[in-house]
Write an enzyme that holds these catalytic residues in place. Structure first.
Site, PDB file in Angstrom:
ATOM      1  N   HIS A  65       1.131  19.979   0.726  1.00 58.13           N
ATOM      2  CA  HIS A  65       2.220  20.168  -0.245  1.00 58.13           C
ATOM      3  C   HIS A  65       1.828  19.623  -1.601  1.00 58.13           C
ATOM      4  O   HIS A  65       2.389  20.004  -2.619  1.00 58.13           O
ATOM      5  CB  HIS A  65       3.519  19.517   0.256  1.00 58.13           C
ATOM      6  CG  HIS A  65       3.509  18.025   0.142  1.00 58.13           C
ATOM      7  ND1 HIS A  65       2.731  17.226   0.961  1.00 58.13           N
ATOM      8  CD2 HIS A  65       4.153  17.181  -0.686  1.00 58.13           C
ATOM      9  CE1 HIS A  65       2.914  15.962   0.617  1.00 58.13           C
ATOM     10  NE2 HIS A  65       3.772  15.914  -0.380  1.00 58.13           N
ATOM     11  N   ARG A  66       0.879  18.710  -1.607  1.00 60.21           N
ATOM     12  CA  ARG A  66       0.282  18.214  -2.861  1.00 60.21           C
ATOM     13  C   ARG A  66      -1.215  18.173  -2.654  1.00 60.21           C
ATOM     14  O   ARG A  66      -1.689  17.840  -1.569  1.00 60.21           O
ATOM     15  CB  ARG A  66       0.753  16.800  -3.155  1.00 60.21           C
ATOM     16  CG  ARG A  66       2.207  16.708  -3.517  1.00 60.21           C
ATOM     17  CD  ARG A  66       2.367  16.071  -4.855  1.00 60.21           C
ATOM     18  NE  ARG A  66       3.755  16.033  -5.248  1.00 60.21           N
ATOM     19  CZ  ARG A  66       4.166  15.551  -6.406  1.00 60.21           C
ATOM     20  NH1 ARG A  66       3.292  15.065  -7.251  1.00 60.21           N
ATOM     21  NH2 ARG A  66       5.428  15.540  -6.725  1.00 60.21           N
ATOM     22  N   LYS A  94       3.089   7.837   3.351  1.00 61.58           N
ATOM     23  CA  LYS A  94       2.726   6.685   2.533  1.00 61.58           C
ATOM     24  C   LYS A  94       2.626   7.071   1.053  1.00 61.58           C
ATOM     25  O   LYS A  94       3.181   6.414   0.181  1.00 61.58           O
ATOM     26  CB  LYS A  94       1.364   6.186   3.036  1.00 61.58           C
ATOM     27  CG  LYS A  94       1.002   4.810   2.624  1.00 61.58           C
ATOM     28  CD  LYS A  94      -0.349   4.407   3.227  1.00 61.58           C
ATOM     29  CE  LYS A  94      -0.331   4.338   4.735  1.00 61.58           C
ATOM     30  NZ  LYS A  94      -1.600   3.823   5.300  1.00 61.58           N
ATOM     31  N   LYS A 106      -7.086  12.145   6.678  1.00 60.77           N
ATOM     32  CA  LYS A 106      -7.835  11.019   7.248  1.00 60.77           C
ATOM     33  C   LYS A 106      -9.119  11.537   7.867  1.00 60.77           C
ATOM     34  O   LYS A 106      -9.163  12.688   8.338  1.00 60.77           O
ATOM     35  CB  LYS A 106      -7.006  10.321   8.332  1.00 60.77           C
ATOM     36  CG  LYS A 106      -7.409   8.904   8.569  1.00 60.77           C
ATOM     37  CD  LYS A 106      -6.792   7.984   7.525  1.00 60.77           C
ATOM     38  CE  LYS A 106      -7.166   6.549   7.695  1.00 60.77           C
ATOM     39  NZ  LYS A 106      -6.335   5.686   6.849  1.00 60.77           N
ATOM     40  N   SER A 363      -6.337   3.361  -5.108  1.00 60.85           N
ATOM     41  CA  SER A 363      -7.247   4.512  -5.044  1.00 60.85           C
ATOM     42  C   SER A 363      -6.796   5.589  -6.031  1.00 60.85           C
ATOM     43  O   SER A 363      -7.614   6.251  -6.669  1.00 60.85           O
ATOM     44  CB  SER A 363      -7.249   5.110  -3.633  1.00 60.85           C
ATOM     45  OG  SER A 363      -8.200   4.461  -2.837  1.00 60.85           O
TER      46      SER A 363
HETATM   47  P1  NAD Z   1     -12.022  -3.614   8.817  1.00 57.00           P
HETATM   48  O1  NAD Z   1     -12.979  -2.859   9.623  1.00 57.00           O
HETATM   49  O2  NAD Z   1     -12.438  -4.122   7.481  1.00 57.00           O
HETATM   50  O3  NAD Z   1     -11.458  -4.878   9.622  1.00 57.00           O
HETATM   51  C1  NAD Z   1     -10.822  -4.830  10.872  1.00 57.00           C
HETATM   52  C2  NAD Z   1     -11.034  -6.173  11.556  1.00 57.00           C
HETATM   53  O4  NAD Z   1     -10.263  -6.211  12.761  1.00 57.00           O
HETATM   54  C3  NAD Z   1     -12.486  -6.426  11.943  1.00 57.00           C
HETATM   55  O5  NAD Z   1     -12.911  -7.657  11.416  1.00 57.00           O
HETATM   56  C4  NAD Z   1     -12.474  -6.412  13.468  1.00 57.00           C
HETATM   57  O6  NAD Z   1     -13.422  -7.287  14.033  1.00 57.00           O
HETATM   58  C5  NAD Z   1     -11.050  -6.855  13.765  1.00 57.00           C
HETATM   59  N1  NAD Z   1     -10.561  -6.444  15.075  1.00 57.00           N
HETATM   60  C6  NAD Z   1     -10.757  -5.282  15.724  1.00 57.00           C
HETATM   61  N2  NAD Z   1     -10.143  -5.264  16.905  1.00 57.00           N
HETATM   62  C7  NAD Z   1      -9.544  -6.467  17.017  1.00 57.00           C
HETATM   63  C8  NAD Z   1      -8.755  -7.077  18.039  1.00 57.00           C
HETATM   64  N3  NAD Z   1      -8.448  -6.448  19.163  1.00 57.00           N
HETATM   65  N4  NAD Z   1      -8.290  -8.337  17.813  1.00 57.00           N
HETATM   66  C9  NAD Z   1      -8.575  -9.007  16.675  1.00 57.00           C
HETATM   67  N5  NAD Z   1      -9.329  -8.473  15.687  1.00 57.00           N
HETATM   68  C10 NAD Z   1      -9.800  -7.229  15.851  1.00 57.00           C
HETATM   69  O7  NAD Z   1     -10.734  -2.662   8.688  1.00 57.00           O
HETATM   70  P2  NAD Z   1      -9.624  -2.693   7.576  1.00 57.00           P
HETATM   71  O8  NAD Z   1     -10.043  -1.777   6.494  1.00 57.00           O
HETATM   72  O9  NAD Z   1      -9.245  -4.091   7.267  1.00 57.00           O
HETATM   73  O10 NAD Z   1      -8.427  -1.940   8.340  1.00 57.00           O
HETATM   74  C11 NAD Z   1      -7.564  -2.631   9.238  1.00 57.00           C
HETATM   75  C12 NAD Z   1      -6.308  -1.812   9.447  1.00 57.00           C
HETATM   76  O11 NAD Z   1      -5.669  -1.586   8.179  1.00 57.00           O
HETATM   77  C13 NAD Z   1      -6.518  -0.422  10.044  1.00 57.00           C
HETATM   78  O12 NAD Z   1      -5.396  -0.091  10.836  1.00 57.00           O
HETATM   79  C14 NAD Z   1      -6.546   0.486   8.833  1.00 57.00           C
HETATM   80  O13 NAD Z   1      -6.195   1.808   9.128  1.00 57.00           O
HETATM   81  C15 NAD Z   1      -5.489  -0.193   7.968  1.00 57.00           C
HETATM   82  N6  NAD Z   1      -5.592   0.108   6.531  1.00 57.00           N
HETATM   83  C16 NAD Z   1      -6.738  -0.142   5.839  1.00 57.00           C
HETATM   84  C17 NAD Z   1      -6.780   0.125   4.466  1.00 57.00           C
HETATM   85  C18 NAD Z   1      -7.978  -0.191   3.618  1.00 57.00           C
HETATM   86  O14 NAD Z   1      -7.875  -0.067   2.377  1.00 57.00           O
HETATM   87  N7  NAD Z   1      -9.097  -0.627   4.165  1.00 57.00           N
HETATM   88  C19 NAD Z   1      -5.662   0.678   3.834  1.00 57.00           C
HETATM   89  C20 NAD Z   1      -4.502   0.906   4.573  1.00 57.00           C
HETATM   90  C21 NAD Z   1      -4.478   0.607   5.921  1.00 57.00           C
END
Ligand code: NAD
Length: 472
Positions: A65-66, A94, A106, A363
């Site tokens: 849609h966008r 979001k 994604k 972003s």
């Molecule tokens: P990342 O890979 O930088 O970090 C995730 C961390 O979680 C890692 O250090 C990993 O070891 C740890 N982890 C994994 N499984 C685990 C468990 N069972 N128990 C404890 N720790 C655990 O990822 P991120 O970019 O920080 O993303 C984390 C979440 O945030 C995801 O759901 C992602 O979709 C969401 N998110 C990320 C962004 C972004 O800008 N990076 C933006 C919006 C949402």
């Protein structure tokens, strides 16, 4: 596909339905909003050592849609189509909630980053990018990836370089991906953006007297206790900013190797140094390691912040939760079933599609910067600085009083890019908070913040379809 992953998409669908039923929008339009518009599943070979490995990967564009569509790329051994569909769907809502003019998307690459070295990950990332280019699934006006779980600015730099090689001379090529290193067309403040947004969202909630009264908490962030799951990009900056700017006390942190706890508060900055040198959080001085990694969930605290992966709070463990407020920094950390239990207990849940929208917001700023080919603040910084200096001097001469050089510097400083990015992010999170809470407070049939956030998003997406003349 594991049960957890199947449940994630089911949870997104269940949450969508709950809001859709209250939206009053036509059924056909709701069906169009809900479905994923394009799903690209690919397999490609990459030579690892002297063997070829076949890599499974995805890019899902949830809503056109966008355009462009926008959303991160996840590297994880658990990646599967339903998971990427769930994450892409969340991106659409979001973006609408934080008024970022993109459709949701994604990407996912089914690899464990721990099993490959940097050179091998580079090969995989570049080959994945080639597949996206070949099918027209990447481009500044088409689909713009960003970091997610398992990826960061390094991978984004490889994507940009690969895209540029295949699109020589494309003027806006730098806007094909965001979350790049600042020196390679990135933007100051992107790395911390999701965590910073989580902090602003948490702060706004904690300042709401009516909401805090419902859970028996004082208003404000100062001294509030926090437990975080996941010390990656999002969890790290959430922890740092909540403690350094909000005065909150991080008392528990859970990582892949276990959970640590200290009721006096954990110094996140020092813990990061420790983790870097020891490759674990366990044994950090002053903390106690809990018996089971999963015990983070039951630590008594004011705010619980899951920042790792989806489906971490489920029917089987939800009753262990003692926190009054849960802020979803990760995408989909609470299953729909578990959410019902928590809501019945009176727990406040700040939903992912708002709480972690700081990343996509910044972003968007990066994308705008790349399209305008100019750093934010370049034109006005010195002008503002000189105007403020003149103003301060005038006040000094009129009052006969002077201020210290340090105070003068603070008052007259022109904004750098990072100042403008933080200001834009704060404004975005506050505006979105107000929009969600207006729906929540005014509509008697809306009983939770996720449904309120969904309704805000659905209305905006529906308006866009209406403007396109697709649905009356
Ligand atoms: P990342 O890979 O930088 O970090 C995730 C961390 O979680 C890692 O250090 C990993 O070891 C740890 N982890 C994994 N499984 C685990 C468990 N069972 N128990 C404890 N720790 C655990 O990822 P991120 O970019 O920080 O993303 C984390 C979440 O945030 C995801 O759901 C992602 O979709 C969401 N998110 C990320 C962004 C972004 O800008 N990076 C933006 C919006 C949402």
């Amino acid at each position: 596909m594991s049960l957890k992953q199947a449940k994630f998409y089911e949870s997104v669908q269940a949450n969508f339905k709950k809001a859709a039923d209250l939206s009053g929008l036509p059924k056909g339009l709701l069906s169009q909003i809900e479905v994923c518009n394009s799903i690209y599943k690919m397999h490609f070979p990459v030579k690892i050592g002297n063997k070829f490995e076949v890599i499974e990967a995805y890019r899902v564009q949830h809503s056109h849609h966008r355009q462009p569509t926008k959303g991160g790329i996840r590297f994880s051994q658990h990646v599967n189509q339903e998971e990427v569909m769930a994450l892409a769907s969340l991106m659409t809502y979001k973006c609408a909630i934080v008024n970022v003019p993109f459709g949701g998307a994604k990407g996912g690459v089914k690899v464990s980053t721990r099993q490959y070295n940097a050179e091998q990950l580079e090969k995989i990332t570049r080959r994945y990018t080639v597949e996206l280019v070949r099918k027209g699934f990447i481009g500044p006006g088409v689909d713009v990836p960003a970091p997610d779980y398992g990826t960061g600015s390094r991978e984004m730099a490889w994507i940009l370089d690969t895209y540029t090689q295949l699109n020589n001379g494309e003027l806006d090529a730098a806007a094909c991906v965001t979350g790049k290193p600042v020196a390679q067309n990135g933007i100051a403040g992107r790395t911390e953006a999701t965590g910073r947004g989580v902090y602003y969202a948490t702060r706004e909630l904690l300042l709401d007297k009516k909401m805090m009264d419902t859970v028996g908490l004082e208003t404000g962030t100062e001294g509030k206790t926090v437990v975080i799951q996941g010390l990656g990009n999002v969890g790290t900056y959430t922890g740092l900013i909540c403690s350094e700017e909000g005065g909150m006390k991080v008392i528990g942190i859970s990582e892949i190797d276990g959970t640590i706890y200290d009721p006096k508060g954990i110094d996140v900055q020092k813990l990061l140094k420790y983790k870097k040198s020891k490759n674990t959080i366990i044994g950090f001085p002053g903390t106690k390691a809990l018996k089971n990694r999963e015990d983070w969930i039951g630590i008594e605290c004011d705010v619980l912040i899951p920042a790792a992966l989806e489906s971490q709070i489920r029917k089987d463990n939800v009753n262990k939760i003692k926190a009054k407020v849960i802020v979803e920094a990760a995408n989909g950390p609470i299953t729909a079933e578990a959410e019902n239990v928590l809501l019945k207990k009176g727990c406040i849940i700040l939903p992912d599609m708002y709480a972690n929208a700081g990343g996509v917001t910044v972003s968007y700023f990066e994308w705008l910067k790349n399209l305008s080919h100019i750093r934010f603040g370049r034109m006005e910084k010195r002008f503002d600085q000189q105007a403020m200096t003149q103003l301060v001097s005038k006040i000094e001469s009129m009052t006969g009083k002077t201020i210290s050089a340090r105070e003068k510097l603070q008052l007259t400083k022109g904004a750098d890019e990072v100042d403008l990015v933080r200001s834009g992010l704060e404004e975005t999170m506050i505006t979105a908070h107000e929009e969600i809470f207006t729906v929540y407070n005014r509509r008697k049939n809306v009983k939770d913040l996720r449904t309120a956030a969904f309704l805000v998003a659905l209305e905006k997406v529906a308006n866009d379809y209406e403007m396109m003349g697709i649905f009356p």
